[in-house]
Design a protein around this motif. Structure first.
Motif, short mmCIF file in Angstrom:
data_model
loop_
_atom_site.label_atom_id
_atom_site.label_comp_id
_atom_site.label_asym_id
_atom_site.label_seq_id
_atom_site.Cartn_x
_atom_site.Cartn_y
_atom_site.Cartn_z
N THR A 179 0.93 -1.31 0.01
CA THR A 179 -0.05 0.08 -0.14
C THR A 179 0.89 1.35 -0.05
O THR A 179 1.99 1.11 0.23
N ASP B 94 0.89 5.44 1.06
CA ASP B 94 0.27 6.62 1.85
C ASP B 94 -0.18 7.60 0.76
O ASP B 94 0.42 8.14 0.18
N ASP B 95 -1.33 7.74 1.01
CA ASP B 95 -2.37 8.87 -0.26
C ASP B 95 -1.22 10.17 -0.22
O ASP B 95 -1.21 10.92 -1.19
N SER B 96 -0.90 10.55 0.96
CA SER B 96 -0.31 12.02 1.28
C SER B 96 0.97 12.02 0.51
O SER B 96 1.34 13.44 0.35
N THR C 36 0.15 14.17 -2.50
CA THR C 36 -0.38 15.76 -2.10
C THR C 36 0.80 16.49 -1.71
O THR C 36 0.67 17.67 -1.78
N CYS D 2 -5.84 12.41 -11.41
CA CYS D 2 -5.76 11.64 -10.29
C CYS D 2 -6.83 12.55 -9.35
O CYS D 2 -7.43 11.95 -8.43
N PRO E 203 -9.88 9.78 -7.46
CA PRO E 203 -8.88 9.81 -5.94
C PRO E 203 -8.89 8.33 -5.60
O PRO E 203 -9.53 8.00 -4.55
N THR E 204 -8.04 7.61 -6.19
CA THR E 204 -7.78 6.35 -5.48
C THR E 204 -6.34 5.94 -6.04
O THR E 204 -5.94 6.47 -6.89
N VAL E 205 -5.60 4.88 -5.43
CA VAL E 205 -4.46 4.57 -5.79
C VAL E 205 -4.55 3.19 -6.55
O VAL E 205 -4.90 2.13 -6.09
N ASP F 217 -7.54 -1.09 -7.87
CA ASP F 217 -6.78 -0.05 -6.75
C ASP F 217 -6.30 -0.87 -5.51
O ASP F 217 -6.58 -2.14 -5.52
N THR F 218 -5.73 -0.27 -4.75
CA THR F 218 -5.30 -0.81 -3.52
C THR F 218 -6.04 -1.73 -2.64
O THR F 218 -5.80 -2.40 -1.73
#
Length: 423
Positions: free
Chosen positions: A7, A9-11, A14, A24, A28-30, A41-42
């Motif tokens: 996984t 970290d989404d931050s 940003t 993106c 808004p997903t990875v 996605d993850t």
């Protein structure tokens, strides 16, 4: 693979990635894996992809045919980086492209590898046209999009993208694209008049650059008779015709080249996006042999010879373009999309549809609605983007190889999203 199971970290995006990122924000997903027309996605959630890398994945994600060829090439220590050196991978690609794409269509183009992206191909085309003719001016069209480097921006219509250049964009003159005046006046009237009028202030152009379907401009489709008239005008006036087929080529409209249906033979053609077949960077600038006036190294680049892309591109041509099976599929699936969109246009006020082959647009009179529909579709597990000067169009670019079942599933999501937003 261990990396894909980790996984993130989404931050990290940003905090450290530039604010210029765009797609993106809408999705808004990875993402971690992709196969065919599906992305994962993850969290394990799957999304049906009607975006296809902005048209760079015409044959889907990780197509097994190209993947096998690529893995074999890499595992055998095949050359990855070769600039413009002669390699077996490049030679095989040129053979396949000339024998299966150019020759059957009666085209005798020289092939230039200008760099890895579509805008590189356009820059090379503009430079070559100016070198051949000795003229500076280029004619482009309203709502055109040709790339983000300075030369390509000069022939692009979008004001926001042009403003990003930070300097005046010169030596290009926009003319009205087909149906710009809504059929009120003849589109070529102004063009021909200023060409003939010594007081018009228009310098004699080196070339005209045109998309047969303006994707970013809102899925604006040029009529075949308009394209033929443009080609004839250029020929009469000794102006080179450049067709930008970066997004609409490689089968997107049905035939390999989007201009085939019009029966024209442009002087210069640009290709990129799906020419590698696997999403690997590769671009071509094609031109008639008599235009090959380059001197060695006059236009070059470090990454113009992407050998892994040659490998997958060759396999793509051999598998999908040895007959007309894919072309027939594209036309049939295009009609499937058109039928679904036409039904929506008939059911709701303020909606229309347009497109060719498997590039289709759902047009909303209330421009903000298109973004809301795409957001709703994302929530239901579908990736689709907007286009047009006011983002008023829901633009579909599904993989050409998508199954009719998955295509129908995605179209139902679009229909449900329209109902949710408008209904």
């Amino acid at each position: 693979m261990e990396l894909l199971d980790q996984t993130v970290d989404d931050s990290v995006f940003t905090q450290h990635e530039s604010e210029v990122r765009s797609y993106c924000r809408s999705w808004p997903t990875v993402f971690t894996r992709a196969s065919g027309s599906w992305m994962t996605d993850t969290t394990g959630r799957e999304y049906l992809d009607f975006f296809a890398g902005a048209g760079s994945l015409n044959y889907g994600h990780n197509n097994p045919i190209m993947k096998a060829a690529l893995l074999d090439y890499i595992s055998d220590d095949g050359i990855t980086h070769g600039l413009d050196m002669a390699t077996v991978a490049k030679g095989k690609f040129i053979e396949a492209f000339t024998q299966k794409i150019l020759a059957p269509r009666g085209l005798d183009y020289k092939i230039q590898f200008p760099g890895p992206t579509g805008t590189n191909a356009v820059e090379a085309a503009l430079k070559l046209a100016r070198k051949v003719t000795g003229r500076e001016s280029i004619i482009s069209f309203t709502n055109a999009f040709h790339g983000m480097t300075l030369g390509s921006l000069s022939v692009t219509g979008n004001s926001m993208k042009r403003a990003g250049a930070g300097i005046p964009l010169v030596h290009a003159t926009p003319m009205p694209f087909d149906n710009y005046f809504g059929g009120v006046t003849e589109d070529f009237g102004w063009f021909e008049r200023v060409l003939d009028d010594s007081g018009s202030g228009l310098n004699r152009p080196a070339a005209v650059i045109v998309e047969t379907v303006q994707g970013e401009g809102g899925v604006n489709v040029a009529r075949m008779e308009w394209l033929r008239a443009l080609s004839e005008l250029c020929e009469r006036r000794d102006i080179l015709l450049i067709v930008d087929d970066v997004q609409m080529g490689c089968g997107r409209t049905g035939e390999f080249f989007s201009f085939e249906e019009a029966g024209i033979k442009p002087d210069i053609v640009t290709l990129s996006k799906s020419i590698s077949g696997y999403g690997l960077p590769l671009a071509l600038t094609l031109f008639k042999p008599e235009l090959d006036v380059w001197t060695p190294g006059e236009h070059n680049g470090t990454f113009r010879g992407n050998n892994p892309a040659f490998v997958t591109g060759t396999k793509t041509i051999e598998h999908f373009w040895s007959d007309d099976s894919l072309t027939k599929e594209v036309h049939a699936k295009g009609e499937q999309i058109n039928t679904a969109f036409t039904e929506l246009a008939e059911r709701y006020e303020g909606i229309s549809t347009r497109g060719r082959g498997m590039v289709r647009g759902l047009v909303f009179e209330e421009s903000a609605t298109a973004s809301k529909v795409c957001a709703s579709a994302f929530g239901a597990g579908l990736l689709a983007e907007t286009s047009g000067p006011s983002d008023e169009v829901v633009k579909l670019l599904p993989a050409l190889t998508i199954s009719t079942e998955d295509l129908g599933r995605g179209l139902q999501i679009i229909s449900d999203s329209v109902k949710e937003v408008i209904g």
